[in-house]
Design a protein around this motif. Structure first.
Motif, PDB file in Angstrom:
ATOM      1  N   ALA A 201      -1.279 -35.234 -15.268  1.00 44.02           N
ATOM      2  CA  ALA A 201      -1.616 -34.550 -13.719  1.00 44.02           C
ATOM      3  C   ALA A 201      -0.475 -34.115 -13.185  1.00 44.02           C
ATOM      4  CB  ALA A 201      -2.348 -35.696 -12.748  1.00 44.02           C
TER       5      ALA A 201
ATOM      6  N   LEU B 262       0.396 -30.233 -12.439  1.00 40.42           N
ATOM      7  CA  LEU B 262       0.997 -29.762 -11.358  1.00 40.42           C
ATOM      8  C   LEU B 262       2.421 -29.081 -11.337  1.00 40.42           C
ATOM      9  CD1 LEU B 262      -0.201 -32.747  -9.148  1.00 40.42           C
ATOM     10  CD2 LEU B 262      -1.064 -30.446  -8.974  1.00 40.42           C
TER      11      LEU B 262
ATOM     12  N   PRO C 174      -3.766 -25.900 -11.203  1.00 43.14           N
ATOM     13  CA  PRO C 174      -4.536 -26.757 -10.106  1.00 43.14           C
ATOM     14  C   PRO C 174      -5.338 -27.715 -10.893  1.00 43.14           C
ATOM     15  CG  PRO C 174      -5.643 -24.660 -10.480  1.00 43.14           C
ATOM     16  CD  PRO C 174      -4.444 -24.462 -11.380  1.00 43.14           C
ATOM     17  N   LEU C 175      -5.602 -28.728 -10.227  1.00 42.86           N
ATOM     18  CA  LEU C 175      -6.603 -29.889 -10.663  1.00 42.86           C
ATOM     19  C   LEU C 175      -8.032 -29.493 -10.083  1.00 42.86           C
ATOM     20  CD1 LEU C 175      -4.070 -32.984 -10.726  1.00 42.86           C
ATOM     21  CD2 LEU C 175      -4.499 -31.205 -12.364  1.00 42.86           C
TER      22      LEU C 175
ATOM     23  N   VAL D 252      -8.867 -34.970  -9.460  1.00 44.97           N
ATOM     24  CA  VAL D 252      -8.368 -35.452  -7.875  1.00 44.97           C
ATOM     25  C   VAL D 252      -9.040 -36.540  -7.447  1.00 44.97           C
ATOM     26  CG1 VAL D 252      -7.861 -34.861  -5.600  1.00 44.97           C
ATOM     27  CG2 VAL D 252      -7.477 -33.171  -7.137  1.00 44.97           C
TER      28      VAL D 252
ATOM     29  N   ARG E 212      -7.375 -40.358  -6.966  1.00 46.95           N
ATOM     30  CA  ARG E 212      -7.436 -40.989  -5.761  1.00 46.95           C
ATOM     31  C   ARG E 212      -8.147 -42.475  -5.981  1.00 46.95           C
ATOM     32  NH1 ARG E 212      -9.557 -35.974  -2.309  1.00 46.95           N
ATOM     33  NH2 ARG E 212      -7.557 -34.874  -1.878  1.00 46.95           N
TER      34      ARG E 212
ATOM     35  N   LEU F 179      -0.110 -38.307  -4.864  1.00 43.95           N
ATOM     36  CA  LEU F 179      -1.323 -37.888  -4.284  1.00 43.95           C
ATOM     37  C   LEU F 179      -0.966 -37.098  -2.872  1.00 43.95           C
ATOM     38  CD1 LEU F 179      -3.571 -41.120  -3.770  1.00 43.95           C
ATOM     39  CD2 LEU F 179      -3.804 -39.119  -5.563  1.00 43.95           C
TER      40      LEU F 179
ATOM     41  N   ARG G 144       0.728 -34.667  -3.212  1.00 47.20           N
ATOM     42  CA  ARG G 144       0.885 -33.187  -3.804  1.00 47.20           C
ATOM     43  C   ARG G 144      -0.976 -32.713  -4.204  1.00 47.20           C
ATOM     44  NH1 ARG G 144       4.487 -33.151  -9.142  1.00 47.20           N
ATOM     45  NH2 ARG G 144       4.134 -30.789  -9.081  1.00 47.20           N
ATOM     46  N   LEU G 145      -1.687 -33.637  -3.476  1.00 47.17           N
ATOM     47  CA  LEU G 145      -3.057 -33.326  -3.681  1.00 47.17           C
ATOM     48  C   LEU G 145      -3.879 -33.535  -2.354  1.00 47.17           C
ATOM     49  CD1 LEU G 145      -3.589 -35.408  -7.051  1.00 47.17           C
ATOM     50  CD2 LEU G 145      -3.664 -33.084  -6.821  1.00 47.17           C
TER      51      LEU G 145
ATOM     52  N   GLU H 280      -6.059 -31.217  -1.255  1.00 46.52           N
ATOM     53  CA  GLU H 280      -7.360 -30.548  -1.740  1.00 46.52           C
ATOM     54  C   GLU H 280      -7.977 -31.267  -2.793  1.00 46.52           C
ATOM     55  OE1 GLU H 280      -9.004 -28.569   0.457  1.00 46.52           O
ATOM     56  OE2 GLU H 280      -7.212 -28.708   1.948  1.00 46.52           O
TER      57      GLU H 280
ATOM     58  N   ASN I  37     -13.339 -36.401  -1.687  1.00 38.43           N
ATOM     59  CA  ASN I  37     -13.797 -36.323  -3.166  1.00 38.43           C
ATOM     60  C   ASN I  37     -15.221 -35.931  -3.500  1.00 38.43           C
ATOM     61  OD1 ASN I  37     -11.138 -37.437  -3.913  1.00 38.43           O
ATOM     62  ND2 ASN I  37     -11.835 -39.518  -3.884  1.00 38.43           N
TER      63      ASN I  37
END
Length: 332
Positions: free
Chosen positions: A128, A132, A137-138, A143, A147, A162, A164-165, A167, A171
């Motif tokens: 991941a 990034l 994108p993931l 994501v 999480r 997290l 960096r995530l 969006e 979930n």
């Protein structure tokens, strides 16, 4: 300002092996280092990965070249190829190749389909982070896996990764969250700002939380808010995607936030609100977070609008703690 990432050894990491890799990373030939890193069934842990990432780019490029040559020369597949690709993800910051990114993404997507969470995989955050760093994108499913895995205890990598995530705000994979995510693009900016606030709902509603939610939705007619949110909560009463039909650990406080919002002073009580909150109490498998929120929400509805529903629930709810919460709400 980005947070500084710190690395602690993985639980199974051998300090002696970390020292060996550190020496070879600083002084050894790339082929010798690659030989030590490949053909290892359990891969590398956080501390070893940190040593490899810290190598000068010239040495990382040389090591990557040996790894790619080894994968191609031996026609590696299965676990051996996966291990080589993870090693490339660890060392390739600054020079990722498109074909590597595609294979990293394929691995992540496959894990997201097979796993609900992964509490022990060092490979999951490595791939991941590599994507990034490469500007890729993931997917929401990946994501979500990250999480949930972080909530399961992999805190060494979770906090920084997290961050960096942001969006998607929820979930995917649960009926209510899928509906929210599908509707958000059409609802506008205030609603996107609302979701993180829903997820920040504390164990008990507060005037401060109510005021902030009202400020976020300022200018939107309260009846519009009620008609939008009630179907979300109605879907949430059916449970989530965990094995016991519990809600996703990232999403669950958002369900509680829906209960606080529908019962807030900014929205007038409505029979549909009462029915949705009652179903949350009666049907929810997540008793300590979700059902209890339904009880509190019914109890605080204006003009005692939830009292009749609480009396009904007192006669049919079997869960001991939830029934006690209902009785306390009625006597209060």
């Amino acid at each position: 300002m980005s947070r500084v990432r710190t690395y602690h050894p993985s639980p199974w990491e051998d300090p002696g092996r970390v020292d060996l890799v550190s020496r070879l990373a600083a002084e050894g030939e790339p082929a010798e280092l690659a030989g030590r890193l490949l053909h290892r069934s359990d891969g590398e842990g956080h501390r070893t990965a940190a040593v490899l990432r810290a190598m000068p780019e010239e040495r990382r490029r040389a090591l990557a070249g040996v790894v790619v040559e080894h994968i191609g020369a031996h026609g590696l597949g299965g676990d051996a190829r996966r291990q080589g690709m993870v090693l490339l993800a660890v060392i390739s910051r600054g020079f990722p190749r498109t074909v590597w990114c595609e294979e990293w993404n394929t691995l992540l997507e496959g894990w997201a389909r097979r796993w609900y969470f992964s509490g022990t995989s060092d490979e999951l955050p490595a791939l991941a982070e590599a994507l990034l760093d490469a500007g890729r994108p993931l997917s929401g499913e990946v994501v979500g896996l990250l999480r949930r895995s972080a909530y399961d205890g992999c805190l060494d990598w979770a906090a920084v990764l997290l961050d960096r995530l942001p969006e998607p705000p929820l979930n995917p994979g649960e009926p209510w969250s899928d509906r929210v995510l599908a509707e958000l693009p059409h609802l506008g900016g205030p609603w996107r700002r609302l979701i993180p606030w829903l997820r920040d709902a504390k164990a008990a509603p507060s005037a401060r939380w109510d005021r902030a939610a009202a400020a976020i939705l300022d200018g939107i007619d309260p009846e519009t808010v009620r008609r939008t949110v009630t179907p979300w909560l109605a879907l949430a009463t059916h449970g989530g995607s965990a094995g016991d039909s519990g809600h996703d650990s990232w999403n669950v406080t958002g369900v509680r936030g829906l209960a606080w919002l529908l019962s807030s002073p900014a929205l007038p009580p409505h029979p549909e609100t009462v029915r949705a909150l009652g179903a949350l109490v009666e049907r929810s498998p997540v008793k300590n977070v979700v059902a209890g929120a339904g009880v509190r929400a019914l109890a605080r509805l204006a003009d005692g609008a939830g009292q009749a529903e609480l009396r009904r629930l007192a006669g049919c709810v079997g869960h001991t703690v939830t029934r006690r919460q209902i009785e306390n709400a009625l006597t209060a």
